[in-house]
Enzyme design. Structure first.
Site, PDB file in Angstrom:
ATOM      1  CB  CYS A  59       7.819  13.775   9.854  1.00 53.70           C
ATOM      2  SG  CYS A  59       6.102  13.551  10.388  1.00 53.70           S
ATOM      3  CB  CYS A  90       6.338  10.211  16.789  1.00 51.66           C
ATOM      4  SG  CYS A  90       4.829  10.515  15.829  1.00 51.66           S
ATOM      5  CB  CYS A 111       9.693   9.042  14.814  1.00 54.47           C
ATOM      6  SG  CYS A 111       9.872   8.929  13.024  1.00 54.47           S
ATOM      7  CB  CYS A 159       5.007  -1.819   3.410  1.00 54.11           C
ATOM      8  SG  CYS A 159       4.271  -3.390   3.902  1.00 54.11           S
ATOM      9  CB  CYS A 193       1.073  -2.378   2.836  1.00 52.95           C
ATOM     10  SG  CYS A 193       0.775  -1.619   4.459  1.00 52.95           S
ATOM     11  CB  CYS A 202      -1.394  -2.907   8.560  1.00 55.85           C
ATOM     12  SG  CYS A 202       0.210  -3.309   9.287  1.00 55.85           S
ATOM     13  NE  ARG A 230       1.614  -7.582   8.514  1.00 56.31           N
ATOM     14  CZ  ARG A 230       1.675  -8.440   7.480  1.00 56.31           C
ATOM     15  NH1 ARG A 230       2.827  -9.018   7.189  1.00 56.31           N
ATOM     16  NH2 ARG A 230       0.604  -8.699   6.755  1.00 56.31           N
TER      17      ARG A 230
END
Length: 322
Positions: A57, A61, A64, A101, A133, A193, A265
């Protein structure tokens, strides 16, 4: 379940701050009472999260391990074949999951063949009778509409943290970018979400600010994940301390009180929680966990489905059916 109580969308940060800092037993009791008015207290939704495209990616972040710029042990994986994903979804349903998901480590959705394949995956999972999702990064109004027409039930796009602290964690997109994607999802008719992560170095004020953003939306997110930082070696936050369980309990309880109709969650970080600590989170209003056959949550360790089923049975809880 008494759902005739009007939802509030005018919370102030001061009100939420006061709730968060109530004496712990009082806070949990209030949250548990509200939980029982809106939900079946003995049910927990099992959601399976599968990384359909891993690593590489371009975002930065800082938590991550899938960011290409960090040196982690995570292996880059191209978009999985559709039939492989559907086989995972079928096994998840057979094991007791009611929500499936799919996550792709993209900065944003692009209108190309990969997105066409995601659309096929959504259709296939929807045909299995699961809530489907996706979390694919930023997306436009038109892309959200395509996902909705394919049968997408929910789209995950976490705020991560407060608007004020956001730039300390991510520089490759803005907080407003996240808000815009959520707006595009909502306009398309897909449920939202959205939650965040604690343990990033943020203050309690930042945590409350993040919840305030969610709790004052015109429609509360139907799903609010509360994540404890899962520290990944090679990322800027790898040396951060483990999140204290009572901080998780306070976040879950505050989210439950402010957004009583939402699914709250208990998400990342469960691998470092004891069964007793998870029980406190359920008591405080969490009514969903992420679980799966590979014992991972995207790229970090996660309890096995079999262990989760044993835990739920011991606590007198049962998987929620769709």
């Amino acid at each position: 379940m008494n759902k005739h109580i009007e939802l509030r969308h005018d919370w102030t940060t001061e009100e939420l701050f006061t709730i968060y800092h109530k004496p712990l037993m009082e806070l949990v009791f209030e949250a548990a009472t509200i939980h029982r008015k809106w939900h079946k207290a003995d049910e927990v939704q099992l959601s399976t999260l599968l990384s359909v495209k891993t690593g590489g990616c371009p975002e930065d972040c800082s938590y991550c391990g899938q960011a290409a710029r960090y040196h982690t042990d995570i292996q880059v994986q191209a978009l999985l074949p559709t039939q492989t994903v559907l086989a995972h979804a079928k096994r998840a349903k057979e094991a007791g999951a009611s929500r499936f998901c799919m996550a792709a480590a993209w900065r944003e959705v692009r209108d190309n063949r990969d997105f066409d394949r995601i659309i096929d995956m959504v259709k296939g999972v929807n045909d299995l009778g699961l809530e489907v999702c996706c979390t694919l990064g930023m997306l436009t109004e038109g892309q959200a509409k395509r996902l909705y027409e394919a049968g997408l039930y929910a789209y995950n796009h976490n705020l991560d943290t407060s608007e004020d602290y956001y730039d300390e964690i991510i520089s490759t997109r803005t907080f407003d970018n996240r808000i815009q994607t959520i707006a595009n999802v909502r306009k398309a008719g897909i449920t939202v979400c959205s939650g965040g992560i604690i343990g990033l170095g943020e203050s309690n004020k930042d945590r409350i600010s993040m919840l305030h953003t969610l709790a004052t939306m015109d429609t509360h997110p139907e799903s609010v994940p509360i994540n404890a930082l899962a520290r990944v070696k090679g990322t800027p936050l790898e040396d951060h301390s483990k999140v204290d369980i009572w901080e998780m309990v306070r976040m879950i309880a505050t989210a439950r009180i402010a957004m009583p109709a939402s699914m709250v969650r208990l998400s990342a970080g469960r691998m470092e929680m004891t069964e007793s600590e998870q029980a406190w989170c359920f008591l405080a209003g969490a009514n969903s966990i992420f679980t799966g056959e590979a014992e991972t949550l995207l790229v970090t360790p996660n309890p096995a489905m079999s262990d989760d089923l044993v835990m739920l049975a011991r606590l007198g809880l049962k998987p929620m059916s769709r």
